[in-house]
Write an enzyme that holds these catalytic residues in place. Structure first.
Site, short mmCIF file in Angstrom:
data_model
loop_
_atom_site.label_atom_id
_atom_site.label_comp_id
_atom_site.label_asym_id
_atom_site.label_seq_id
_atom_site.Cartn_x
_atom_site.Cartn_y
_atom_site.Cartn_z
N GLY A 182 0.74 -1.28 -0.10
CA GLY A 182 0.84 -0.10 -0.19
C GLY A 182 0.83 1.63 0.13
O GLY A 182 1.86 1.12 0.42
N ARG A 218 0.90 -4.71 -5.58
CA ARG A 218 0.95 -6.05 -4.57
C ARG A 218 1.71 -7.12 -6.12
O ARG A 218 0.67 -7.14 -7.33
CB ARG A 218 0.21 -6.44 -4.05
CG ARG A 218 -0.07 -5.56 -3.01
CD ARG A 218 -1.35 -5.58 -1.86
NE ARG A 218 -1.88 -4.54 -1.53
CZ ARG A 218 -1.52 -3.61 0.05
NH1 ARG A 218 -0.74 -4.15 -0.12
NH2 ARG A 218 -2.14 -2.78 -0.41
N ASP A 253 4.92 -4.90 6.13
CA ASP A 253 5.90 -6.44 6.67
C ASP A 253 5.60 -6.97 5.11
O ASP A 253 6.66 -7.67 5.37
CB ASP A 253 4.26 -6.37 7.31
CG ASP A 253 4.60 -8.07 7.56
OD1 ASP A 253 5.24 -8.31 8.33
OD2 ASP A 253 3.61 -9.16 8.08
N THR A 294 4.54 2.32 5.88
CA THR A 294 3.01 1.45 5.75
C THR A 294 2.14 2.97 6.73
O THR A 294 2.77 2.79 7.80
CB THR A 294 3.26 0.18 6.40
OG1 THR A 294 1.85 -0.21 6.51
CG2 THR A 294 4.14 0.76 7.44
N ASP A 309 0.12 1.42 8.29
CA ASP A 309 0.00 0.62 9.55
C ASP A 309 0.76 0.92 10.92
O ASP A 309 -0.36 0.58 11.79
CB ASP A 309 -0.60 -0.82 8.76
CG ASP A 309 -1.25 -0.83 8.19
OD1 ASP A 309 -2.29 0.08 7.44
OD2 ASP A 309 -1.56 -2.26 7.40
N ASP A 367 2.68 -1.41 11.86
CA ASP A 367 2.45 -2.51 12.23
C ASP A 367 4.20 -3.70 12.01
O ASP A 367 3.70 -4.52 11.43
CB ASP A 367 1.15 -3.17 11.33
CG ASP A 367 1.75 -2.94 10.18
OD1 ASP A 367 2.93 -2.38 9.60
OD2 ASP A 367 0.59 -4.44 8.91
N ARG A 411 -4.84 -2.95 9.59
CA ARG A 411 -4.98 -4.11 9.13
C ARG A 411 -5.58 -4.84 10.59
O ARG A 411 -6.53 -4.75 10.88
CB ARG A 411 -3.64 -4.57 8.58
CG ARG A 411 -3.81 -4.53 6.50
CD ARG A 411 -2.78 -5.00 6.30
NE ARG A 411 -3.21 -5.65 4.72
CZ ARG A 411 -2.16 -6.01 4.24
NH1 ARG A 411 -0.80 -6.58 4.44
NH2 ARG A 411 -2.00 -6.15 2.91
N GLU A 458 -10.47 -1.69 11.81
CA GLU A 458 -10.61 -2.21 10.04
C GLU A 458 -10.66 -4.00 10.99
O GLU A 458 -11.70 -5.21 10.83
CB GLU A 458 -10.18 -2.67 9.61
CG GLU A 458 -8.77 -2.97 9.10
CD GLU A 458 -7.80 -2.23 7.28
OE1 GLU A 458 -8.66 -2.10 6.83
OE2 GLU A 458 -6.97 -2.41 7.62
N GLN A 463 -7.82 7.98 3.45
CA GLN A 463 -6.12 7.72 4.62
C GLN A 463 -5.05 6.79 4.23
O GLN A 463 -3.67 8.22 4.67
CB GLN A 463 -6.90 6.26 5.67
CG GLN A 463 -8.02 7.04 7.51
CD GLN A 463 -8.46 5.07 7.57
OE1 GLN A 463 -7.82 4.79 8.67
NE2 GLN A 463 -8.91 4.11 7.28
P1 ATP Z 1 0.91 -2.53 3.30
O1 ATP Z 1 1.68 -3.01 5.10
O2 ATP Z 1 0.85 -0.98 3.54
O3 ATP Z 1 -0.16 -3.37 3.17
P2 ATP Z 1 3.02 -4.65 2.64
O4 ATP Z 1 4.29 -4.63 1.86
O5 ATP Z 1 2.48 -5.15 3.58
O6 ATP Z 1 2.24 -2.97 2.44
P3 ATP Z 1 2.16 -6.64 0.72
O7 ATP Z 1 0.82 -6.81 -0.23
O8 ATP Z 1 1.73 -7.62 2.33
O9 ATP Z 1 1.86 -4.92 1.40
O10 ATP Z 1 3.18 -6.38 0.47
C1 ATP Z 1 3.68 -6.12 -0.76
C2 ATP Z 1 4.67 -7.17 -1.81
O11 ATP Z 1 5.05 -8.12 -1.13
C3 ATP Z 1 3.51 -8.47 -1.98
O12 ATP Z 1 2.78 -8.11 -3.29
C4 ATP Z 1 3.60 -9.59 -2.75
O13 ATP Z 1 4.60 -9.17 -4.35
C5 ATP Z 1 6.07 -9.67 -1.15
N1 ATP Z 1 5.51 -10.25 -0.28
C6 ATP Z 1 4.06 -9.91 0.28
N2 ATP Z 1 4.35 -11.26 2.09
C7 ATP Z 1 5.37 -12.07 0.91
C8 ATP Z 1 5.95 -12.96 1.29
N3 ATP Z 1 5.48 -13.86 2.38
N4 ATP Z 1 6.86 -13.88 0.64
C9 ATP Z 1 7.19 -13.55 -0.50
N5 ATP Z 1 7.03 -12.04 -1.45
C10 ATP Z 1 6.11 -11.72 0.37
#
Ligand code: ATP
Length: 341
Positions: A29, A90, A121, A143, A145, A147, A189, A240, A270
């Protein structure tokens, strides 16, 4: 440190650094302050003689080779804008070993010595997987979040809380005029930090978070007691990921209190907006720290996470960072309950 010292340091780093070319991407995000981080990494790296490639659309763009070279002017006039100038995505492809292997091979083809990944994360877990293919990755916590266990704050959290606060103020005006209860659903989340910080700073009458059971009776009793004392409106914040759905909470409050109850889901509001000074600063300082790690003559070509611990910007091993559990500050929920008694 004086400007002259910084220039000298940069010149020394230029000759000693093992890293000559980096890639930078934003993933997951979007969050306000990502642009400040991109700007800081780009300009500090260029200052140290490192070539910078922006990779568009996160890990998906990496797999598809969407690279553009950045110079110091590519990042002009971006810091005040929300979102991310590099776009984000993503990527399901990147979650597979084949996808990660392809990403590592593309980076090698472009001659990239290290990758800077800004995200939450999931982005960090992806970076850790990629690092197993001998790619040094430096992660920045981007992020809304808040988190991530290893950092006090994430880039974007402060702006998101301020956006919720603004909404609480506006909703209070209309709730008090109509003598209603309004339940506001916020993002986060599985993390209740946006809800808790906004509820505390916005004087909410109750909060529901994923980390704790929800006491619906307390919320309803509070609304009824307040009504008897002449306070005829309330604002309840629900995260949420809370253990009760927002619609169920609204229905339950209506059933028990017999009052008018509305719900507002703030959703993507947000994530947007001009970043607060705190988020611009955090993005800028984390970006500078990332380049400090990359230009350290003793840099071991390992992978690191940059964040803030006890008010200090720090770099810790990425493996340690992805395994650190977040402490939820239950005492803040206790304080909200005391203040809104
Ligand atoms: P936000 O907190 O804003 O959601 P985020 O980085 O946690 O951000 P995610 O969609 O969970 O967002 O992760 C971003 C990208 O990282 C995913 O689309 C995927 O390509 C990669 N990713 C997420 N989890 C894994 C994992 N366990 N192993 C490998 N790649 C991952």
């Amino acid at each position: 440190m004086k400007t002259k010292d910084l220039m000298t340091e940069a010149a020394e780093a230029k000759s000693l650094s093992k890293v000559k070319k980096i890639g930078i991407l934003t993933s997951g995000g979007d969050s306000p302050g990502m642009n400040a981080a991109i700007r800081s990494v780009t300009r500090c790296a260029i200052n140290a003689g490192i070539q910078v490639y922006g990779i568009q659309r996160g890990y998906q763009g990496l797999i598809e080779g969407e690279f553009i070279e950045l110079d110091r002017y590519s990042v002009s006039d971006t810091m005040q804008r929300g979102g991310t100038m590099l776009k984000t995505a993503r990527s399901e492809d990147f979650k597979t070993e084949a996808g990660q292997e392809r990403a590592a091979s593309i980076l090698q083809t472009f001659g990239i010595d290290a990758l800077v990944a800004i995200g939450g994360d999931g982005t960090m877990r992806g970076a850790f997987d990629l690092s197993k293919f001998n790619v040094p990755v430096i992660c920045l916590p981007g992020t809304i979040d808040n988190d991530l266990g290893y950092t006090d704050y994430t880039i974007g959290f402060d702006t998101a809380v301020n956006t919720v606060l603004e909404a609480i103020g506006k909703i209070r005006d209309t709730s008090s005029s109509h003598e209603r209860t309004t339940v506001i659903e916020v993002m986060g989340r599985k993390c209740g930090d946006i809800a808790v910080y906004a509820a505390l700073a916005g004087g909410a009458e109750g909060v529901c978070v994923p980390e704790m059971p929800v006491d619906v009776n307390r919320i309803c009793n509070k609304i009824i007691t307040d009504g008897h004392k002449g306070r005829t409106h309330s604002v309840i914040i629900i995260a949420e990921g809370a253990p009760i759905k927002t619609t169920d909470l609204v229905d339950e409050i209506k059933r028990v209190t017999h009052k008018e109850v509305r719900q507002v889901v703030l959703s993507y509001l947000q994530r947007g907006g001009s970043p607060s000074s705190a988020d611009r600063l955090l993005g800028t300082l984390c970006g500078a720290k990332a380049v400090e790690v990359l230009t350290d003559p003793n840099f071991d070509l390992g992978s690191y996470a940059i964040g803030e611990q006890n008010g200090k910007i720090c770099a810790i091993s990425l493996e340690e960072a992805v395994n650190m559990k977040r402490d939820f500050k239950e005492e803040l929920v206790g304080l909200i309950n005391v203040l809104s008694k």
